[in-house]
Design an enzyme around this catalytic site. Structure first.
Site, PDB file in Angstrom:
ATOM      1  CE  LYS A 118     -61.521  62.286 -62.255  1.00 14.78           C
ATOM      2  NZ  LYS A 118     -60.619  61.138 -62.073  1.00 14.78           N
ATOM      3  CG  HIS A 170     -59.131  48.302 -73.078  1.00 13.56           C
ATOM      4  ND1 HIS A 170     -58.916  46.997 -73.400  1.00 13.56           N
ATOM      5  CD2 HIS A 170     -59.720  48.856 -74.161  1.00 13.56           C
ATOM      6  CE1 HIS A 170     -59.364  46.748 -74.617  1.00 13.56           C
ATOM      7  NE2 HIS A 170     -59.840  47.873 -75.100  1.00 13.56           N
TER       8      HIS A 170
END
Length: 148
Positions: free
Chosen positions: A74, A125
């Site tokens: 991205k 995470h």
């Protein structure tokens, strides 16, 4: 405050691109369970696989690396595809265990074309989610030569 060993945006440095990705850890665990080596070989480099294999819950670490690849893609504005493959981006750790990015030839060409000299990465995470934020920066010439 500057912390030695951690990436810093250099004085006069330029932020060239930003990317972020969030993925459900269960999605990666499930695809590893279904496709196994086929998926792992297609998406992750040897150094990523070696690292994740040492973890108690490797799927969480694979999920963070999957998100990192998406976030870097991205930054370049390409996504994963013809210009940047899954294995074009490899996540490894520096001496302070900070996540670092290694690019293959295609990734390096995109980095240069974007006018950037480095990719900085942050990963996190939980049991359920993995997230990655990647930024492309242009560093002053002296720092770029020194690996800054």
């Amino acid at each position: 405050m500057e912390i030695p060993g951690l990436p810093q945006l250099p004085p006069g440095g330029i932020l060239v691109g930003v990317g972020i990705d969030l993925i459900e850890v269960e999605r990666i665990r499930s695809v590893i369970e279904r496709q196994g080596e086929r998926f792992l070989d297609r998406v992750f480099t040897g150094e990523e696989r070696a690292y994740c294999a040492t973890m108690k819950f490797p799927h969480k670490h694979y999920a963070a690396r999957f998100a990192a690849k998406e976030a870097v893609s991205k930054c370049f504005g390409t996504g994963i595809g013809a210009e940047l493959g899954w294995r074009s981006v490899s996540v490894y750790h520096g001496e302070r265990h900070q996540p670092l990015v290694r690019l293959d030839e295609r990734g390096t060409a995109l980095l240069r074309a974007a006018g950037a000299t480095a990719v900085h990465l942050s990963l996190a995470h939980t049991e359920a989610l993995a997230v990655a934020v990647a930024v492309l920066v242009r560093q002053p010439a002296a720092e770029a030569r020194d690996g800054g």
